[in-house]
Design an enzyme around this catalytic site. Sequence first.
Site, mmCIF file in Angstrom:
data_model
loop_
_atom_site.group_PDB
_atom_site.id
_atom_site.type_symbol
_atom_site.label_atom_id
_atom_site.label_comp_id
_atom_site.label_asym_id
_atom_site.label_seq_id
_atom_site.Cartn_x
_atom_site.Cartn_y
_atom_site.Cartn_z
ATOM 1 C CG HIS A 147 -20.110 -37.282 -21.299
ATOM 2 N ND1 HIS A 147 -19.970 -37.082 -20.143
ATOM 3 C CD2 HIS A 147 -21.008 -36.286 -21.800
ATOM 4 C CE1 HIS A 147 -20.836 -36.295 -19.547
ATOM 5 N NE2 HIS A 147 -21.322 -35.848 -20.606
ATOM 6 C CD GLU A 148 -21.511 -35.374 -25.483
ATOM 7 O OE1 GLU A 148 -22.679 -35.324 -25.419
ATOM 8 O OE2 GLU A 148 -20.636 -34.609 -24.979
ATOM 9 C CG HIS A 151 -25.665 -37.087 -22.525
ATOM 10 N ND1 HIS A 151 -26.454 -36.737 -21.357
ATOM 11 C CD2 HIS A 151 -24.696 -36.569 -22.165
ATOM 12 C CE1 HIS A 151 -25.857 -35.978 -20.472
ATOM 13 N NE2 HIS A 151 -24.590 -35.549 -21.053
ATOM 14 C CD GLU A 224 -24.221 -33.077 -18.584
ATOM 15 O OE1 GLU A 224 -23.036 -33.773 -18.834
ATOM 16 O OE2 GLU A 224 -25.084 -32.849 -19.529
#
EC number: 3.4.24.-
Length: 295
Positions: A147-148, A151, A224
């Site tokens: 997920h990071e 980003h 997100e």
Amino acid sequence: MKRIFLFLATNLAIIVVLSIVLRLLGVERILDESGTNLNLNALLIFAAVFGFGGSFISLAISKWMAKKTMRVHVIEQPRNSTEQWLLETVRRQAREAGIGMPEVGIFNSPDPNAFATGMSKNNALVAVSTGLMDRMNADEVEAVLGHEVAHVANGDMVTLALIQGVVNTFVIFLARVVGHFVDRVVFKNEQGHGPAFWITTIVAEIVFAILASIIVMWFSRQREFRADAGGARLAGREKMISALEKLRAVHTPSQMPDQMAAFGIRGGMGQGLKKLFMSHPPLEERIMALKAMQR
């Protein structure tokens, strides 16, 4: 993911400090044409230069500030098998995402959280909390790291800086228009800018910045969802869902400083007007979106 509130707080602080310094130096006199009317062209240029300047200063120092605020231990030489696994996992995900290897770090907090920040896709930091490592299994941590990394790969910080720059420009511009109006119409000051302009401008900047943050927070919530999808692609959808469900089961309040709370993967909970200022969608919505993805 621990980036939004720290970024916004830094932006607001920079705008206010710049306003004070420029006022003390007398620079704002260029915005008062012939002592009577605002030069709107000059004002717009002024607002854009300092609006985008404040935003990109925040972006440039975001990684350094996050390290200092959260006391992140950056892994340079792994001290144990856990740190080695973190490095190898992020390296593999970064390669799959087509970005440079981010710095990888751990910060001491019982709160299960993680964040990514940095100036660009090839100059980023990904960090996880000790609480996240303790509470999640390897598959779930892998999903959070994905997920990071997503980003970073999506360029969220740069895009946020551009959006914040536009928002800053309008905040600075409108605050000075309001200050000028109050100074001229309410306090009948006919020459130059008096204390009413200065005080009104600062108050208006703060109020407009808070209202404008609704736009930035809406953008953050959309990113997100996209980062969740990216994490699912890098680590697997079921792993990403499991990680979010684990976070949903955590009922302890966040241990992060207030200005950093919305940077973390957990996000926040809110209803009504409060939801407008949330940087993250509710975990239930994020899980539903992942389940709706095609296998």
